[in-house]
Every structure is written in C-alpha cells, then in structure tokens.
Design a protein around this motif. Sequence first.
Motif, PDB file in Angstrom:
ATOM      1  N   UNK A 102       1.016  -1.232   0.015  1.00  0.00           N
ATOM      2  CA  UNK A 102      -0.088  -0.178   0.147  1.00  0.00           C
ATOM      3  C   UNK A 102       0.719   1.120  -0.035  1.00  0.00           C
ATOM      4  N   UNK A 103       0.378   2.164  -0.850  1.00  0.00           N
ATOM      5  CA  UNK A 103       1.192   3.434  -0.626  1.00  0.00           C
ATOM      6  C   UNK A 103       1.146   3.993   0.681  1.00  0.00           C
ATOM      7  N   UNK A 110      -5.841   0.338   6.490  1.00  0.00           N
ATOM      8  CA  UNK A 110      -6.117  -0.367   5.162  1.00  0.00           C
ATOM      9  C   UNK A 110      -5.295  -1.694   4.997  1.00  0.00           C
ATOM     10  N   UNK A 111      -6.144  -2.548   4.196  1.00  0.00           N
ATOM     11  CA  UNK A 111      -5.584  -3.896   3.831  1.00  0.00           C
ATOM     12  C   UNK A 111      -6.152  -4.131   2.642  1.00  0.00           C
ATOM     13  N   UNK A 112      -5.186  -4.576   1.750  1.00  0.00           N
ATOM     14  CA  UNK A 112      -5.686  -4.853   0.250  1.00  0.00           C
ATOM     15  C   UNK A 112      -4.898  -6.287   0.142  1.00  0.00           C
ATOM     16  N   UNK A 113      -5.829  -6.817  -0.805  1.00  0.00           N
ATOM     17  CA  UNK A 113      -5.205  -8.080  -1.596  1.00  0.00           C
ATOM     18  C   UNK A 113      -4.576  -7.566  -2.930  1.00  0.00           C
ATOM     19  N   UNK A 114      -3.546  -8.207  -3.103  1.00  0.00           N
ATOM     20  CA  UNK A 114      -2.602  -7.965  -4.605  1.00  0.00           C
ATOM     21  C   UNK A 114      -2.809  -9.370  -5.476  1.00  0.00           C
ATOM     22  N   UNK A 115      -3.290  -9.205  -6.505  1.00  0.00           N
ATOM     23  CA  UNK A 115      -3.365 -10.435  -7.251  1.00  0.00           C
ATOM     24  C   UNK A 115      -2.870 -10.130  -8.668  1.00  0.00           C
ATOM     25  N   UNK A 116      -1.891 -11.282  -9.386  1.00  0.00           N
ATOM     26  CA  UNK A 116      -1.436 -11.293 -10.590  1.00  0.00           C
ATOM     27  C   UNK A 116      -1.902 -12.191 -11.457  1.00  0.00           C
ATOM     28  N   UNK A 117      -2.739 -12.050 -12.446  1.00  0.00           N
ATOM     29  CA  UNK A 117      -3.287 -13.120 -13.409  1.00  0.00           C
ATOM     30  C   UNK A 117      -2.509 -12.798 -14.586  1.00  0.00           C
ATOM     31  N   UNK A 129      -0.827  -4.844   4.434  1.00  0.00           N
ATOM     32  CA  UNK A 129      -1.128  -3.795   5.183  1.00  0.00           C
ATOM     33  C   UNK A 129      -0.240  -2.589   5.141  1.00  0.00           C
ATOM     34  N   UNK A 130      -0.728  -1.507   5.419  1.00  0.00           N
ATOM     35  CA  UNK A 130       0.114  -0.101   5.223  1.00  0.00           C
ATOM     36  C   UNK A 130       1.261  -0.548   6.145  1.00  0.00           C
ATOM     37  N   UNK A 162      -7.820   3.732  -0.380  1.00  0.00           N
ATOM     38  CA  UNK A 162      -6.468   3.056  -0.310  1.00  0.00           C
ATOM     39  C   UNK A 162      -5.907   2.909  -1.548  1.00  0.00           C
ATOM     40  N   UNK A 163      -4.376   3.165  -1.602  1.00  0.00           N
ATOM     41  CA  UNK A 163      -3.825   3.104  -2.736  1.00  0.00           C
ATOM     42  C   UNK A 163      -2.866   1.781  -2.885  1.00  0.00           C
ATOM     43  N   UNK A 164      -3.140   0.859  -3.835  1.00  0.00           N
ATOM     44  CA  UNK A 164      -2.270  -0.329  -3.914  1.00  0.00           C
ATOM     45  C   UNK A 164      -1.221   0.147  -4.943  1.00  0.00           C
TER      46      UNK A 164
END
Length: 174
Positions: A102-103, A110-117, A129-130, A162-164
């Motif tokens: 996260x930026x 904030x919590x984000x899920x990152x995915x690569x396809x 998390x931050x 939130x900024x991923x």
Amino acid sequence: MAMKAKRRTCSSVTLVAMVGLTLSAAPITEASAIEKKPREKYLSEIDPLRSEYGVDAGSAEINGEQYSQSVIMRADKSYVPYGDAEYKLGRKWRTFDATIGLRDDSPRKAVLKFEVFADGKRLHQERMKVGESSKIDVNISGKLRLTLKVSYKSSVDIENYCYGAWGDARLSNP
C-alpha cells in the motif's frame, strides 16, 4: 554462316570484388530482418488495454522506499471495491517483477489483496497492510495478457481511498 560467340572475360580482381559484394550483402540483409526483443520495460510506460476504475503511473512510496516507475490503483469499501489493469504481453516476456504494497499515504488500518493473473489464471496473491512490502517475481513465459488487481479487504470502513502500488513494476527477458 556460323556466328562466333563473344566471350567476356573478367579479371580475377573484378570477379573477387563481385563475389565479395554478393557475399557481404547477404549477412547484412539477414541481420536487418532479425527483430531484437527488448530486455525490459516498465508497466508505467505502457497504456493498459483496459482498467475498471483507472490506473495511475508514476512515483509511489511503499514501506518507506520510493519507486519511480510504479503502477498505482485505488480501492475502498464503499465506492471502488477493487482496482485492476490488463496489459498486452504478446507472448514476448518471461518475467514480471515488482515490489507490492500500500502506498504510505493510505489510511493506517487499510488492507488490500494483490493479485497477478496471466491469461485468466491467478499466478500470485497476497494480503498487505500499510507499512508492509513484498518483492514478487512471476513467470509469464508464453502468456498473452497480464492482469493486476488490488481489492479492498479491511474489516473497517475507511473514508479515504487506499492505494495499492506495484513499485517499479516491469516485464523482462533475462
């Protein structure tokens, strides 16, 4: 009446010069036809084929480190549940690597899920998390399309986005 055939004679120097020009021209023609593949390219230099909520390219600070060639997506619980971007690979690249997180100016809970396809198949996923970061290196050999996605996963509703960020995200042919 018999006609005499004219013979044309060439000196050995002329003949060698003509053959030399012919032989030296062939490799130049072949070499110009060979297309060299680029060794690396930052995703921030490529326009995505599509993106649901938009993508920013530029500098991002992740876990206290600055990444000048980043791809940035936003997400929140109420308005933008995820950010994504799809890129054309054209089966030209072997690896995708980035530092994800996260930026640093995202809300602290904030919590984000990152995915690569790649071609619709998930190759990587990770929750962040931050203040966290992770270096990823994904094999994309022979793939046509790459999709990056960040999804909002915080249990609390945060008023700000939130900024991923995919820090220095790049494609390469090692």
